[in-house]
Design an enzyme around this catalytic site. Structure first.
Site, PDB file in Angstrom:
ATOM      1  N   LYS A  85       1.030   4.179  -2.890  1.00  0.00           N
ATOM      2  CA  LYS A  85       0.707   5.592  -2.624  1.00  0.00           C
ATOM      3  C   LYS A  85       1.907   6.502  -2.892  1.00  0.00           C
ATOM      4  O   LYS A  85       1.750   7.633  -3.362  1.00  0.00           O
ATOM      5  CB  LYS A  85       0.197   5.747  -1.189  1.00  0.00           C
ATOM      6  CG  LYS A  85      -1.141   5.032  -0.939  1.00  0.00           C
ATOM      7  CD  LYS A  85      -2.249   5.560  -1.832  1.00  0.00           C
ATOM      8  CE  LYS A  85      -3.614   4.966  -1.520  1.00  0.00           C
ATOM      9  NZ  LYS A  85      -4.694   5.524  -2.335  1.00  0.00           N
ATOM     10  N   TYR A 125       0.832  -1.214   0.000  1.00  0.00           N
ATOM     11  CA  TYR A 125       0.000   0.000   0.000  1.00  0.00           C
ATOM     12  C   TYR A 125       0.869   1.268   0.000  1.00  0.00           C
ATOM     13  O   TYR A 125       0.630   2.207  -0.768  1.00  0.00           O
ATOM     14  CB  TYR A 125      -0.906  -0.036   1.231  1.00  0.00           C
ATOM     15  CG  TYR A 125      -1.903   1.094   1.338  1.00  0.00           C
ATOM     16  CD1 TYR A 125      -3.077   1.087   0.598  1.00  0.00           C
ATOM     17  CD2 TYR A 125      -1.682   2.160   2.205  1.00  0.00           C
ATOM     18  CE1 TYR A 125      -4.001   2.111   0.710  1.00  0.00           C
ATOM     19  CE2 TYR A 125      -2.603   3.191   2.326  1.00  0.00           C
ATOM     20  CZ  TYR A 125      -3.764   3.164   1.581  1.00  0.00           C
ATOM     21  OH  TYR A 125      -4.677   4.188   1.697  1.00  0.00           O
TER      22      TYR A 125
HETATM   23  P1  NAP Z   1     -13.571   2.411   1.020  1.00  0.00           P
HETATM   24  O1  NAP Z   1     -14.576   2.963   1.968  1.00  0.00           O
HETATM   25  O2  NAP Z   1     -13.134   0.980   1.172  1.00  0.00           O
HETATM   26  O3  NAP Z   1     -14.132   2.638  -0.477  1.00  0.00           O
HETATM   27  C1  NAP Z   1     -13.400   2.175  -1.558  1.00  0.00           C
HETATM   28  C2  NAP Z   1     -14.097   2.545  -2.843  1.00  0.00           C
HETATM   29  O4  NAP Z   1     -13.250   2.130  -3.935  1.00  0.00           O
HETATM   30  C3  NAP Z   1     -15.435   1.852  -3.049  1.00  0.00           C
HETATM   31  O5  NAP Z   1     -16.303   2.713  -3.745  1.00  0.00           O
HETATM   32  C4  NAP Z   1     -15.069   0.654  -3.936  1.00  0.00           C
HETATM   33  O6  NAP Z   1     -16.136   0.185  -4.753  1.00  0.00           O
HETATM   34  C5  NAP Z   1     -14.017   1.298  -4.826  1.00  0.00           C
HETATM   35  N1  NAP Z   1     -13.137   0.353  -5.490  1.00  0.00           N
HETATM   36  C6  NAP Z   1     -12.307  -0.574  -4.935  1.00  0.00           C
HETATM   37  N2  NAP Z   1     -11.653  -1.243  -5.907  1.00  0.00           N
HETATM   38  C7  NAP Z   1     -12.081  -0.718  -7.080  1.00  0.00           C
HETATM   39  C8  NAP Z   1     -11.798  -0.994  -8.443  1.00  0.00           C
HETATM   40  N3  NAP Z   1     -10.914  -1.945  -8.793  1.00  0.00           N
HETATM   41  N4  NAP Z   1     -12.445  -0.287  -9.420  1.00  0.00           N
HETATM   42  C9  NAP Z   1     -13.368   0.645  -9.071  1.00  0.00           C
HETATM   43  N5  NAP Z   1     -13.657   0.962  -7.793  1.00  0.00           N
HETATM   44  C10 NAP Z   1     -13.033   0.279  -6.829  1.00  0.00           C
HETATM   45  O7  NAP Z   1     -12.207   3.243   1.037  1.00  0.00           O
HETATM   46  P2  NAP Z   1     -11.883   4.739   1.569  1.00  0.00           P
HETATM   47  O8  NAP Z   1     -11.372   4.645   2.941  1.00  0.00           O
HETATM   48  O9  NAP Z   1     -13.026   5.642   1.259  1.00  0.00           O
HETATM   49  O10 NAP Z   1     -10.631   5.090   0.658  1.00  0.00           O
HETATM   50  C11 NAP Z   1     -10.719   5.906  -0.493  1.00  0.00           C
HETATM   51  C12 NAP Z   1      -9.304   6.302  -0.924  1.00  0.00           C
HETATM   52  O11 NAP Z   1      -8.680   7.021   0.139  1.00  0.00           O
HETATM   53  C13 NAP Z   1      -8.399   5.101  -1.214  1.00  0.00           C
HETATM   54  O12 NAP Z   1      -7.556   5.412  -2.298  1.00  0.00           O
HETATM   55  C14 NAP Z   1      -7.598   4.961   0.057  1.00  0.00           C
HETATM   56  O13 NAP Z   1      -6.356   4.336  -0.174  1.00  0.00           O
HETATM   57  C15 NAP Z   1      -7.427   6.424   0.423  1.00  0.00           C
HETATM   58  N6  NAP Z   1      -7.082   6.632   1.837  1.00  0.00           N
HETATM   59  C16 NAP Z   1      -7.940   6.242   2.822  1.00  0.00           C
HETATM   60  C17 NAP Z   1      -7.587   6.448   4.140  1.00  0.00           C
HETATM   61  C18 NAP Z   1      -8.483   6.054   5.289  1.00  0.00           C
HETATM   62  O14 NAP Z   1      -8.036   6.174   6.442  1.00  0.00           O
HETATM   63  N7  NAP Z   1      -9.705   5.606   5.047  1.00  0.00           N
HETATM   64  C19 NAP Z   1      -6.354   7.039   4.445  1.00  0.00           C
HETATM   65  C20 NAP Z   1      -5.509   7.421   3.417  1.00  0.00           C
HETATM   66  C21 NAP Z   1      -5.889   7.217   2.111  1.00  0.00           C
HETATM   67  P3  NAP Z   1     -17.164  -0.960  -4.176  1.00  0.00           P
HETATM   68  O15 NAP Z   1     -18.046  -0.258  -3.199  1.00  0.00           O
HETATM   69  O16 NAP Z   1     -17.890  -1.435  -5.384  1.00  0.00           O
HETATM   70  O17 NAP Z   1     -16.322  -2.023  -3.553  1.00  0.00           O
END
Ligand code: NAP
Length: 250
Positions: free
Chosen positions: A162, A158
């Protein structure tokens, strides 16, 4: 609040979590939102997001598909362009984790994370950038992570994906700047979503101590930063990584 009226935004992984909040924030500012997500089984989430976008006074559409594949990414950009005739904003947000210590991590877990997080960012940007350059306007925001800046044990895949997004952001920003297309990254700290809800309690406690502002971020904290970077107020900002992490990476 800077307005995005008449602009079309594509948000990958926009059905829930941070992506949903980004779509909603851009919708509140007047943009039309194309919401991508992966699984048909998550259609309820996607429909909820679209309903919220409409309740915010805007419009949009759902485009399911795997953005880590060439077909999925090009179908998404084509569907948006066919429906609305343009894409002004692309938010590369789709992301997954497959955490493990390196000794236990399988090559397929490395590949899956690199493909969904980094390859999709490259593929969707490649598909969208041509029309942005042609009309001399575009805003691309890539969602990185504090893990890509500091590194996180148990997240070699990961963190690498990133950090790759950050390098990609700067390289593409240089490539397309002369056509008035800006490319920036937002690097969230820890935000409570489906991605982080199952972290072990002990790790969560340790992480809390690393956040100078003393709290986890909200999805809205991240969404407002993205909204700023795609707005006219950020017209002179490109190749930048905006940390939205309560001070973790300062
Ligand atoms: P999340 O709640 O798990 O949501 C992930 C989203 O990505 C969902 O809409 C999922 O679709 C979609 N997705 C996953 N694989 C995909 C693919 N191959 N093609 C199209 N869509 C796909 O994640 P989140 O926490 O909101 O994270 C969003 C972004 O922020 C990510 O890039 C993550 O790395 C980054 N981020 C998050 C955090 C944190 O603490 N949460 C921190 C730093 C960075 P489905 O619903 O259909 O599965």
């Amino acid at each position: 609040m800077s307005q995005l009226t008449d602009q079309v935004a594509v948000v990958t992984g926009g059905s829930r979590g941070i992506g949903r909040a980004i779509g909603l924030e851009l919708a509140r500012r007047g943009a039309t939102i194309v919401v991508n997500y992966l699984n048909e089984s998550q259609l309820d989430n996607a429909n909820e997001t679209l309903t919220a976008i409409q309740a915010a006074g805007s419009n949009g559409m759902l485009v399911p598909g795997d953005v880590s594949t060439e077909d999925g990414s090009s179908n998404l950009i084509k569907a948006a362009t066919d429906a609305y005739g343009r894409i002004d904003i692309l938010v590369n947000n789709a992301g997954i984790t497959r955490d493990n210590l390196i000794m236990m991590m399988k090559p397929e877990d490395f590949d899956a994370v690199i493909n969904v997080n980094l390859r999709s960012t490259w593929l969707c940007s490649r598909a969208a950038v041509r029309s942005m350059m042609r009309k001399r306007y575009g805003r691309i925001v890539n969602i990185a992570s504090v893990s890509g800046i500091l590194g996180q044990a148990g997240q070699t895949n990961y963190s690498a994906s990133k950090a790759g997004i950050i390098g990609f952001t700067k390289a593409l920003a240089r490539e397309v700047a002369s056509r008035n297309v800006t490319v920036n990254a937002v690097a969230p700290g820890f935000v409570l979503t489906d991605l982080t809800k199952d972290l072990p309690e002990e790790l969560t406690k340790q992480l809390n101590q690393l956040i100078p502002l003393g709290r986890w971020g909200t999805v809205e904290d991240i969404a407002r930063a993205v909204a700023f970077l795609v707005s006219e107020d950020a017209a002179y900002i490109t190749g930048h990584v905006l940390n939205v992490d309560g001070g973790m990476a300062m």
